[in-house]
Motif scaffolding. Structure first.
Motif, PDB file in Angstrom:
ATOM      1  N   SER A 299     -52.169  41.470  12.503  1.00 58.95           N
ATOM      2  CA  SER A 299     -52.151  42.782  11.840  1.00 58.95           C
ATOM      3  C   SER A 299     -50.708  43.145  11.497  1.00 58.95           C
ATOM      4  CB  SER A 299     -52.830  43.842  12.716  1.00 58.95           C
ATOM      5  OG  SER A 299     -52.242  43.892  13.995  1.00 58.95           O
ATOM      6  N   ALA A 300     -50.119  44.108  12.144  1.00 57.45           N
ATOM      7  CA  ALA A 300     -48.767  44.562  11.789  1.00 57.45           C
ATOM      8  C   ALA A 300     -47.717  43.510  12.135  1.00 57.45           C
ATOM      9  CB  ALA A 300     -48.456  45.870  12.512  1.00 57.45           C
ATOM     10  N   VAL A 301     -46.685  43.396  11.254  1.00 58.30           N
ATOM     11  CA  VAL A 301     -45.587  42.447  11.442  1.00 58.30           C
ATOM     12  C   VAL A 301     -44.260  43.166  11.216  1.00 58.30           C
ATOM     13  CG1 VAL A 301     -44.532  40.292  10.665  1.00 58.30           C
ATOM     14  CG2 VAL A 301     -47.025  40.536  10.617  1.00 58.30           C
ATOM     15  N   GLN A 302     -43.331  42.976  12.157  1.00 58.28           N
ATOM     16  CA  GLN A 302     -41.993  43.542  12.026  1.00 58.28           C
ATOM     17  C   GLN A 302     -40.963  42.422  12.170  1.00 58.28           C
ATOM     18  OE1 GLN A 302     -41.795  46.512  15.119  1.00 58.28           O
ATOM     19  NE2 GLN A 302     -42.703  48.108  13.829  1.00 58.28           N
ATOM     20  N   ARG A 303     -39.913  42.510  11.332  1.00 55.93           N
ATOM     21  CA  ARG A 303     -38.856  41.504  11.367  1.00 55.93           C
ATOM     22  C   ARG A 303     -37.508  42.204  11.472  1.00 55.93           C
ATOM     23  NH1 ARG A 303     -42.131  40.434   7.104  1.00 55.93           N
ATOM     24  NH2 ARG A 303     -43.494  38.587   7.260  1.00 55.93           N
ATOM     25  N   GLN A 304     -36.616  41.596  12.194  1.00 62.46           N
ATOM     26  CA  GLN A 304     -35.234  42.085  12.259  1.00 62.46           C
ATOM     27  C   GLN A 304     -34.325  40.919  12.624  1.00 62.46           C
ATOM     28  OE1 GLN A 304     -35.413  45.113  15.295  1.00 62.46           O
ATOM     29  NE2 GLN A 304     -35.181  43.624  16.954  1.00 62.46           N
ATOM     30  N   ASN A 305     -33.051  41.097  12.292  1.00 68.11           N
ATOM     31  CA  ASN A 305     -32.122  40.025  12.602  1.00 68.11           C
ATOM     32  C   ASN A 305     -32.105  39.764  14.108  1.00 68.11           C
ATOM     33  OD1 ASN A 305     -31.547  39.912   9.919  1.00 68.11           O
ATOM     34  ND2 ASN A 305     -29.368  40.427  10.123  1.00 68.11           N
ATOM     35  N   ALA A 306     -32.035  38.506  14.433  1.00 69.66           N
ATOM     36  CA  ALA A 306     -32.062  38.128  15.844  1.00 69.66           C
ATOM     37  C   ALA A 306     -30.760  38.527  16.519  1.00 69.66           C
ATOM     38  CB  ALA A 306     -32.268  36.626  15.965  1.00 69.66           C
ATOM     39  N   THR A 307     -30.870  38.857  17.777  1.00 74.65           N
ATOM     40  CA  THR A 307     -29.719  39.176  18.595  1.00 74.65           C
ATOM     41  C   THR A 307     -29.415  37.978  19.483  1.00 74.65           C
ATOM     42  OG1 THR A 307     -30.260  41.534  18.593  1.00 74.65           O
ATOM     43  CG2 THR A 307     -28.788  40.728  20.334  1.00 74.65           C
ATOM     44  N   ILE A 308     -28.132  37.593  19.450  1.00 65.12           N
ATOM     45  CA  ILE A 308     -27.742  36.442  20.253  1.00 65.12           C
ATOM     46  C   ILE A 308     -26.632  36.858  21.200  1.00 65.12           C
ATOM     47  CG2 ILE A 308     -28.419  34.726  18.527  1.00 65.12           C
ATOM     48  CD1 ILE A 308     -25.494  34.552  17.704  1.00 65.12           C
ATOM     49  N   VAL A 309     -26.483  36.104  22.262  1.00 69.93           N
ATOM     50  CA  VAL A 309     -25.457  36.368  23.267  1.00 69.93           C
ATOM     51  C   VAL A 309     -24.426  35.244  23.194  1.00 69.93           C
ATOM     52  CG1 VAL A 309     -24.948  36.649  25.718  1.00 69.93           C
ATOM     53  CG2 VAL A 309     -27.072  37.599  24.754  1.00 69.93           C
ATOM     54  N   THR A 310     -23.163  35.644  23.081  1.00 70.58           N
ATOM     55  CA  THR A 310     -22.096  34.640  23.004  1.00 70.58           C
ATOM     56  C   THR A 310     -21.009  34.964  24.030  1.00 70.58           C
ATOM     57  OG1 THR A 310     -20.871  35.918  21.327  1.00 70.58           O
ATOM     58  CG2 THR A 310     -22.500  34.295  20.537  1.00 70.58           C
ATOM     59  N   ARG A 311     -20.177  33.993  24.291  1.00 68.76           N
ATOM     60  CA  ARG A 311     -19.046  34.180  25.200  1.00 68.76           C
ATOM     61  C   ARG A 311     -17.757  34.120  24.371  1.00 68.76           C
ATOM     62  NH1 ARG A 311     -18.350  33.507  30.686  1.00 68.76           N
ATOM     63  NH2 ARG A 311     -20.447  32.608  30.874  1.00 68.76           N
ATOM     64  N   GLY A 312     -16.937  35.176  24.481  1.00 66.39           N
ATOM     65  CA  GLY A 312     -15.693  35.230  23.734  1.00 66.39           C
ATOM     66  C   GLY A 312     -14.615  34.355  24.358  1.00 66.39           C
ATOM     67  N   GLN A 313     -13.472  34.257  23.619  1.00 70.92           N
ATOM     68  CA  GLN A 313     -12.353  33.451  24.118  1.00 70.92           C
ATOM     69  C   GLN A 313     -11.759  34.032  25.395  1.00 70.92           C
ATOM     70  OE1 GLN A 313      -9.564  33.080  20.896  1.00 70.92           O
ATOM     71  NE2 GLN A 313     -10.850  31.597  19.780  1.00 70.92           N
ATOM     72  N   ASP A 314     -11.981  35.338  25.551  1.00 70.25           N
ATOM     73  CA  ASP A 314     -11.475  35.986  26.761  1.00 70.25           C
ATOM     74  C   ASP A 314     -12.410  35.827  27.950  1.00 70.25           C
ATOM     75  OD1 ASP A 314     -13.560  37.511  25.896  1.00 70.25           O
ATOM     76  OD2 ASP A 314     -12.406  39.368  25.678  1.00 70.25           O
ATOM     77  N   GLY A 315     -13.528  35.093  27.736  1.00 64.95           N
ATOM     78  CA  GLY A 315     -14.473  34.861  28.812  1.00 64.95           C
ATOM     79  C   GLY A 315     -15.527  35.926  28.952  1.00 64.95           C
ATOM     80  N   GLU A 316     -15.446  36.988  28.181  1.00 69.06           N
ATOM     81  CA  GLU A 316     -16.433  38.055  28.263  1.00 69.06           C
ATOM     82  C   GLU A 316     -17.705  37.675  27.502  1.00 69.06           C
ATOM     83  OE1 GLU A 316     -16.230  40.881  29.978  1.00 69.06           O
ATOM     84  OE2 GLU A 316     -14.289  40.235  30.795  1.00 69.06           O
ATOM     85  N   ILE A 317     -18.841  38.276  27.881  1.00 68.98           N
ATOM     86  CA  ILE A 317     -20.141  38.057  27.247  1.00 68.98           C
ATOM     87  C   ILE A 317     -20.347  39.149  26.200  1.00 68.98           C
ATOM     88  CG2 ILE A 317     -22.628  37.854  27.614  1.00 68.98           C
ATOM     89  CD1 ILE A 317     -20.994  35.612  28.850  1.00 68.98           C
ATOM     90  N   TYR A 318     -20.695  38.715  24.973  1.00 68.54           N
ATOM     91  CA  TYR A 318     -20.901  39.672  23.877  1.00 68.54           C
ATOM     92  C   TYR A 318     -22.298  39.467  23.271  1.00 68.54           C
ATOM     93  CZ  TYR A 318     -15.847  40.272  24.159  1.00 68.54           C
ATOM     94  OH  TYR A 318     -14.567  40.514  24.602  1.00 68.54           O
ATOM     95  N   GLU A 319     -22.895  40.555  22.857  1.00 74.21           N
ATOM     96  CA  GLU A 319     -24.190  40.521  22.165  1.00 74.21           C
ATOM     97  C   GLU A 319     -23.920  40.703  20.670  1.00 74.21           C
ATOM     98  OE1 GLU A 319     -27.411  43.781  22.231  1.00 74.21           O
ATOM     99  OE2 GLU A 319     -28.058  42.378  23.811  1.00 74.21           O
ATOM    100  N   ARG A 320     -24.367  39.727  19.875  1.00 76.83           N
ATOM    101  CA  ARG A 320     -24.096  39.750  18.440  1.00 76.83           C
ATOM    102  C   ARG A 320     -25.401  39.680  17.654  1.00 76.83           C
ATOM    103  NH1 ARG A 320     -18.896  41.351  18.877  1.00 76.83           N
ATOM    104  NH2 ARG A 320     -17.549  39.761  19.805  1.00 76.83           N
ATOM    105  N   THR A 321     -25.356  40.087  16.439  1.00 81.58           N
ATOM    106  CA  THR A 321     -26.477  39.951  15.513  1.00 81.58           C
ATOM    107  C   THR A 321     -26.327  38.634  14.765  1.00 81.58           C
ATOM    108  OG1 THR A 321     -26.661  42.343  15.198  1.00 81.58           O
ATOM    109  CG2 THR A 321     -27.655  40.932  13.520  1.00 81.58           C
ATOM    110  N   HIS A 322     -27.409  37.846  14.794  1.00 79.66           N
ATOM    111  CA  HIS A 322     -27.361  36.549  14.118  1.00 79.66           C
ATOM    112  C   HIS A 322     -27.349  36.775  12.610  1.00 79.66           C
ATOM    113  CE1 HIS A 322     -28.274  32.439  12.927  1.00 79.66           C
ATOM    114  NE2 HIS A 322     -28.057  32.056  14.185  1.00 79.66           N
TER     115      HIS A 322
END
Length: 374
Positions: A299-322
């Motif tokens: 029935s209903a369908v929704q789409r949105q850009n995927a969210t991905i998790v990456t690790r920055g050069q500083d070692g921190e974890i960041y959530e980004r939009t694919h």
């Protein structure tokens, strides 16, 4: 002269024995007594021999003849008999067939007639014990098998046993199955298909089929057997059809449908981080259907850009939009079954996080359950 006088005391001048009985008559009496005594001895001997001769009794046995080719089975009939020795006879009183692979497994019920001794009959020199090998030789065929049961009536104890069998088949083979279709072995009906439920799989060319069957099973004590399989969940089963052999597994005994009551559920599902091509291939109205039965409808369908998790050069974890991939959330009305332990779909319990497979015709997807499964 004295000796002559003694002789005359026994037989007188007229030939009488002791002066009373004529010597000729005495010899006749002696001969008659001898014949009478001999006759009594013969009668007593005959009585002794007849009383010691063993009596003949009968018992019934079930003989498992294993797999037999069609040309042997076609010659078998009730009433076939065999005498391995002069005082032992075997007569077939019932015949049972069941599939085993692409061959026929044959059971016969037979009456054994033999001398009775030691609280049992002595068929061809020994008792008919469980596991004993017996031969069946007639003018048209020969076979040998193992005794599986002793005693009881002349007919095999057969039962209509209901089961559900799961099998993976090609789409072509799955479409050839229908309710009411008989399963035959050497022309004899041994089972009937009562219901057919078909589901899509990861492979669009393969279907999972649940067959509700009524089997003509044979009893071994408290257990039922069909061919080489004991009828119980988990047992493998072979079913010959006109279009080929079906190999499946028993999932349920005592019914011809899957567990639970049929129902529907609107279940929310998700595809995560998929390509735009796959995301756009899912649209409302798509269904998984087979043989006129709908298993799932989107029935209903929704789409949105995927969210991905990456690790920055500083070692921190960041959530980004694919930048390309998408998450797809959609609702599907699923044909489920309500059981005492939960709701099932395609014979698997629906739970949050469970991955289900949907064959939507133009695309096959694996989606994760989010909600709506209760």
């Amino acid at each position: 002269m004295k000796s002559m006088k003694g002789h005359s005391d026994i037989i007188d001048d007229e030939g009488n024995l002791f002066g009373v009985i004529n010597i000729i008559d005495a010899l006749v009496v002696v001969l008659a007594l001898t014949v009478l005594i001999a006759g009594i001895g013969l009668v007593l001997m005959d009585d002794g021999e007849s009383s010691s001769a063993p009596t003949t009794e009968t018992t019934n046995v079930t003989i498992d003849l294993g797999t037999q080719p069609e040309y042997i089975v076609s010659q078998m009939s009730i009433g076939d008999s065999y005498s391995p020795s002069g005082n032992s006879d075997l007569t077939v009183t019932d015949i049972y067939l069941a599939p085993q692979g692409e061959s026929a497994r044959v059971m016969v019920r037979a009456e054994l007639s033999a001398p009775y001794s030691g609280e049992t009959i002595q068929y061809s020199g020994s008792p008919p014990r469980y596991g004993r090998q017996l031969e069946l030789l007639t003018e048209t065929y020969s076979a040998a098998g193992t005794i599986r049961d002793v005693g009881g009536g002349a007919d095999l104890t057969t039962t209509e046993t209901e089961v559900v069998v799961r099998a993976n088949l090609s789409e072509t083979d799955a479409r050839r199955l229908s309710a009411g279709q008989p399963i035959r072995v050497q022309g004899r009906e041994v089972a009937t298909i009562e219901s057919v439920t078909t589901y899509g799989t990861d492979n669009p060319d393969t279907k999972t089929v649940f067959l509700g069957l009524t089997l003509q099973s044979v009893a071994y004590g408290e257990q039922q057997a069909f061919g080489e399989a004991m009828v119980r969940p988990g047992a493998s089963l072979s079913l010959p059809t006109e279009d080929g052999l079906i190999k499946g597994e028993i999932t349920r005994v005592g019914a011809t449908t899957q567990r639970g009551q049929p129902a529907t559920r609107d279940v929310k599902l998700q595809l995560s981080n998929v390509s735009p091509l796959l995301a756009n291939s899912i649209s409302p109205g798509m269904t998984e259907s087979f043989g006129g039965e709908t298993v799932a409808r989107v029935s209903a369908v929704q789409r949105q850009n995927a969210t991905i998790v990456t690790r920055g050069q500083d070692g921190e974890i960041y959530e980004r939009t694919h930048p390309i991939n998408q998450d797809v959330t959609f609702t599907a009305n699923l044909s489920v079954r309500e059981t005492d332990t939960g709701v099932t779909f395609k014979d698997q319990t629906l739970q949050q996080g469970r991955v289900v497979t949907l064959d939507l015709g133009t695309v096959t997807i694996k989606a994760t359950v989010i909600s709506g499964y209760r």
